[in-house]
Design a protein around this motif. Structure first.
Motif, PDB file in Angstrom:
ATOM      1  N   GLY A 206       0.818  -1.218   0.000  1.00 43.35           N
ATOM      2  CA  GLY A 206       0.000   0.000   0.000  1.00 43.35           C
ATOM      3  C   GLY A 206       0.846   1.260   0.000  1.00 43.35           C
ATOM      4  O   GLY A 206       0.528   2.237  -0.685  1.00 43.35           O
ATOM      5  N   MET A 207       1.938   1.231   0.765  1.00 43.92           N
ATOM      6  CA  MET A 207       2.833   2.380   0.820  1.00 43.92           C
ATOM      7  C   MET A 207       3.454   2.636  -0.553  1.00 43.92           C
ATOM      8  O   MET A 207       3.514   3.780  -1.003  1.00 43.92           O
ATOM      9  CB  MET A 207       3.931   2.114   1.863  1.00 43.92           C
TER      10      MET A 207
ATOM     11  N   GLN B  26       2.232   1.845  -3.504  1.00 44.74           N
ATOM     12  CA  GLN B  26       1.186   2.368  -4.395  1.00 44.74           C
ATOM     13  C   GLN B  26       0.910   3.841  -4.089  1.00 44.74           C
ATOM     14  O   GLN B  26       0.778   4.668  -4.985  1.00 44.74           O
ATOM     15  CB  GLN B  26      -0.103   1.555  -4.241  1.00 44.74           C
ATOM     16  N   SER B  27       0.829   4.138  -2.823  1.00 46.01           N
ATOM     17  CA  SER B  27       0.557   5.495  -2.363  1.00 46.01           C
ATOM     18  C   SER B  27       1.659   6.461  -2.799  1.00 46.01           C
ATOM     19  O   SER B  27       1.381   7.551  -3.315  1.00 46.01           O
ATOM     20  CB  SER B  27       0.506   5.444  -0.836  1.00 46.01           C
TER      21      SER B  27
ATOM     22  N   GLN C 177       1.462   7.181  -6.493  1.00 47.67           N
ATOM     23  CA  GLN C 177       0.387   8.113  -6.820  1.00 47.67           C
ATOM     24  C   GLN C 177       0.698   9.543  -6.366  1.00 47.67           C
ATOM     25  O   GLN C 177       0.237  10.500  -6.968  1.00 47.67           O
ATOM     26  CB  GLN C 177      -0.924   7.670  -6.158  1.00 47.67           C
ATOM     27  N   LEU C 178       1.474   9.675  -5.289  1.00 46.23           N
ATOM     28  CA  LEU C 178       1.738  10.989  -4.699  1.00 46.23           C
ATOM     29  C   LEU C 178       3.146  11.507  -5.001  1.00 46.23           C
ATOM     30  O   LEU C 178       3.619  12.433  -4.331  1.00 46.23           O
ATOM     31  CB  LEU C 178       1.546  10.921  -3.182  1.00 46.23           C
TER      32      LEU C 178
ATOM     33  N   LYS D 252       5.656  15.260   2.754  1.00 46.44           N
ATOM     34  CA  LYS D 252       5.035  14.900   4.028  1.00 46.44           C
ATOM     35  C   LYS D 252       5.608  15.813   5.086  1.00 46.44           C
ATOM     36  O   LYS D 252       6.813  15.995   5.163  1.00 46.44           O
ATOM     37  CB  LYS D 252       5.352  13.450   4.399  1.00 46.44           C
TER      38      LYS D 252
END
Length: 134
Positions: free
Chosen positions: A64-65, A67-68, A71-72, A77
């Motif tokens: 998930g990280m 993929q995130s 996308q970003l 951050k």
């Protein structure tokens, strides 16, 4: 008590590096430097106030990280209002507000709690709790 103060100072440096690495990851897309989770790691993500958490194990969290981050890519951050507390010389808890920004736009705002453990001379994340506060 000096031992605890020294350990807090050492861990704070480790976490400062972790934050710096996160921002490099957001530029490069390579998450390998921040994959500092124990084998038993899990993250509980709370989306809404009355929703039950979604729990991800280490592998699911890394997938998930990645993929995130993909996308970003290009976002930043920010780790605001960070508080670090040691439970003992081998366990630390970090609390902070995480802001994800891209082109001056706030994309996400999360309250984050990380539990870290010193194992074989290396600080690793044991578990994490994240709650959306957008």
């Amino acid at each position: 008590m000096d031992g605890m103060n020294d350990q807090l100072e050492e861990f704070t440096k480790v976490h400062d590096e972790f934050i710096t690495e996160w921002n490099e990851v957001m530029r490069s897309g390579d998450t390998s430097s921040i994959e500092r989770m124990t084998d038993g790691y899990y993250v509980a993500f709370f989306k809404g106030i009355n929703d039950k958490p979604i729990i991800f194990n280490r592998q699911e969290a890394i997938t998930g990280m990645k993929q995130s981050v993909k996308q970003l890519l290009g976002a930043t951050k920010k780790f605001e209002n960070r508080i670090i507390r040691l439970k003992d010389e081998a366990n630390a808890v970090v609390f902070y507000e995480q802001l994800i920004m891209k082109n001056a736009e706030l994309l996400a705002r999360l309250f984050t709690i990380e539990n870290w453990q010193l194992s074989n001379g290396k600080w690793m994340i044991v578990r994490e709790t994240e709650e959306s506060i957008n």
